[in-house]
Design an enzyme around this catalytic site. Structure first.
Site, PDB file in Angstrom:
ATOM      1  N   ARG A  50       0.854  -1.186   0.000  1.00  0.00           N
ATOM      2  CA  ARG A  50       0.000   0.000   0.000  1.00  0.00           C
ATOM      3  C   ARG A  50       0.880   1.222   0.000  1.00  0.00           C
ATOM      4  O   ARG A  50       1.797   1.321   0.804  1.00  0.00           O
ATOM      5  CB  ARG A  50      -0.846   0.034   1.269  1.00  0.00           C
ATOM      6  CG  ARG A  50      -1.672  -1.201   1.461  1.00  0.00           C
ATOM      7  CD  ARG A  50      -2.164  -1.266   2.900  1.00  0.00           C
ATOM      8  NE  ARG A  50      -2.781  -2.571   3.120  1.00  0.00           N
ATOM      9  CZ  ARG A  50      -3.180  -3.015   4.298  1.00  0.00           C
ATOM     10  NH1 ARG A  50      -3.036  -2.257   5.375  1.00  0.00           N
ATOM     11  NH2 ARG A  50      -3.731  -4.194   4.409  1.00  0.00           N
ATOM     12  N   ASP A  52       0.981   5.331   0.669  1.00  0.00           N
ATOM     13  CA  ASP A  52       0.202   6.318   1.423  1.00  0.00           C
ATOM     14  C   ASP A  52      -0.315   7.442   0.535  1.00  0.00           C
ATOM     15  O   ASP A  52       0.133   7.600  -0.601  1.00  0.00           O
ATOM     16  CB  ASP A  52       1.097   6.943   2.510  1.00  0.00           C
ATOM     17  CG  ASP A  52       1.209   6.044   3.722  1.00  0.00           C
ATOM     18  OD1 ASP A  52       0.276   5.259   3.962  1.00  0.00           O
ATOM     19  OD2 ASP A  52       2.241   6.127   4.425  1.00  0.00           O
ATOM     20  N   ARG A 201      10.801   7.320   4.061  1.00  0.00           N
ATOM     21  CA  ARG A 201      10.599   8.724   4.450  1.00  0.00           C
ATOM     22  C   ARG A 201      11.330   9.041   5.755  1.00  0.00           C
ATOM     23  O   ARG A 201      11.791  10.170   5.953  1.00  0.00           O
ATOM     24  CB  ARG A 201       9.103   9.025   4.555  1.00  0.00           C
ATOM     25  CG  ARG A 201       8.422   9.025   3.170  1.00  0.00           C
ATOM     26  CD  ARG A 201       6.909   9.000   3.258  1.00  0.00           C
ATOM     27  NE  ARG A 201       6.399  10.149   3.989  1.00  0.00           N
ATOM     28  CZ  ARG A 201       5.129  10.281   4.376  1.00  0.00           C
ATOM     29  NH1 ARG A 201       4.249   9.323   4.094  1.00  0.00           N
ATOM     30  NH2 ARG A 201       4.747  11.345   5.029  1.00  0.00           N
TER      31      ARG A 201
END
Lengths: 250, 250
Positions: A50, A52, A201
């Site tokens: 998945r 974001d 990130r």
């Protein structure tokens, strides 16, 4: 029933991420709805992972089962004709019957795009993070090397996780300054056998602390061994992140 | 009162062009309003030329007079801090007292970006025109050569014009295929001593007819000598066009 896999790209700017959520525009929902228009049957599509809200994909891999007997090339054409303008399909191919894009993925690569300095790149603003000072790329490259190898990346995982282990093997953390139209960009690419939630990130946010001169290179080793999310830098914003590709053995 | 000039870039996607129009978001209005916030005085800003709605600029030159005595570098910083995220200022410099960015321009260069083939580049869709077949770039290059030199470009001018003459000197029409992330792009750049209304977009629309194989190379000469807008190809859409730079003798 045929098992198919497909490589797709999407601009994540106007999506609430990959996964279906009630009342939200998501990539999964847009892709499934378009497939249903073409094949006439409701289809559940699974992705390698998945992404974001705001995260982009250049080579996401998805899998689905269908009774539709169109040739792969015809399906590519039909999908690209009907998908919204922020999703594109590169290929469709037959997959093993039990193909699972999450479980079967053996390696992935992500890219994160930064621009630095006093002049923001306005044309790339939906696809990058702007840092208002010049980054020390050499220092970031040294720091990046400290993350390569097999480590417990718990410090780079956001939130509680249900994963059995936070040990991953990172094959490469590339940091590179690249010329572009009127400002440079600094690209960080991370390749691993798997990723924890927000891992790229969090790595980028940490390397940027070094690139800004706020932390020394060795601090990255301290962050790694702390096994504590609080030790790392801020999480880098979603819009600079791209899933580049996913590799499968099958 | 000081006369200043500035080089700026803007993403034209969400602007109704350069020029102030009642009730419209335009670059001129956004720039003038930001200047007024900084200097405290209403200021009229002139550009080297008006760009249409959706057209971008990488190096537009603007001029204005102000009582503000900030150093140029301070003004650049202040402008970039307060301008909307789709405008950026590269420099501010002192200009001759009678500087007129329109009259004094001696040469300009525009770029037009195309993507071709079955796979659209979704990340560049606001900055290019997608052609759903592969373009014959070699044919377009031969056709482009026919437009170089001093000619009457009346066939490439949209609408009635108040200009005295439609003769312009085109120094170069470059056509080049460039690799990019997952699809090529085809770039057309036109450099001239001046441009008629929609001239680049009409040239691009005409060259694309050749690149698609719908017209032979020599047809471009026929269009040129016809001195009739009806002879040329369709006007290319605004979002692929960039004003690259403007040259001044002063």
């Amino acid at each position: 029933m045929r098992s198919l896999r497909s490589t797709i790209a999407y601009d994540g700017t106007h999506f609430a991420g990959w996964q279906r959520q009630p009342g939200q525009r998501t990539v999964q929902r847009a892709f499934e709805e378009t497939l249903q228009k073409i094949t006439g049957e409701a289809t559940c599509v699974t992705a390698s992972g998945r992404t974001d809200a705001g995260v982009h994909a250049l080579g996401q891999v998805v899998g689905f089962n269908t009774h539709c007997m169109y040739e792969p090339d015809v399906l590519v054409k039909a999908l690209n004709a009907q998908l919204p303008e922020d999703i594109v399909v590169f290929d469709v191919a037959t997959a093993p019957d039990d193909f699972d894009p999450i479980r079967d993925a053996v390696r992935k690569r992500y890219r994160y795009v930064l621009h630095d300095g006093r002049i923001p790149n306005i044309f790339d603003r939906q696809f990058s993070w702007h840092i208002w000072q010049e980054l020390d790329v050499a220092a970031m490259q040294h720091a990046a090397k400290l993350l390569e190898g097999k480590h417990d990346f718990a410090s780079f995982e956001t939130g509680g996780s249900s994963r059995l282990t936070s040990v991953r093997t990172v094959y490469e953390v590339l940091v590179e300054r690249q010329g572009c139209e009127y400002t440079d960009r600094v690209v960080i690419e991370v390749e691993a056998d798997g990723f924890l939630y927000n891992m790229v990130r969090n790595i980028v946010g940490t390397l940027v602390q070094v690139g800004r001169g706020r932390r020394p290179i060795e601090w990255v080793s301290e962050v790694l061994t702390a096994l504590d999310r609080q030790a790392a830098g801020q999480v880098a914003p979603a819009q600079g992140l791209f899933l580049m590709w996913v590799k499968y053995d099958c």
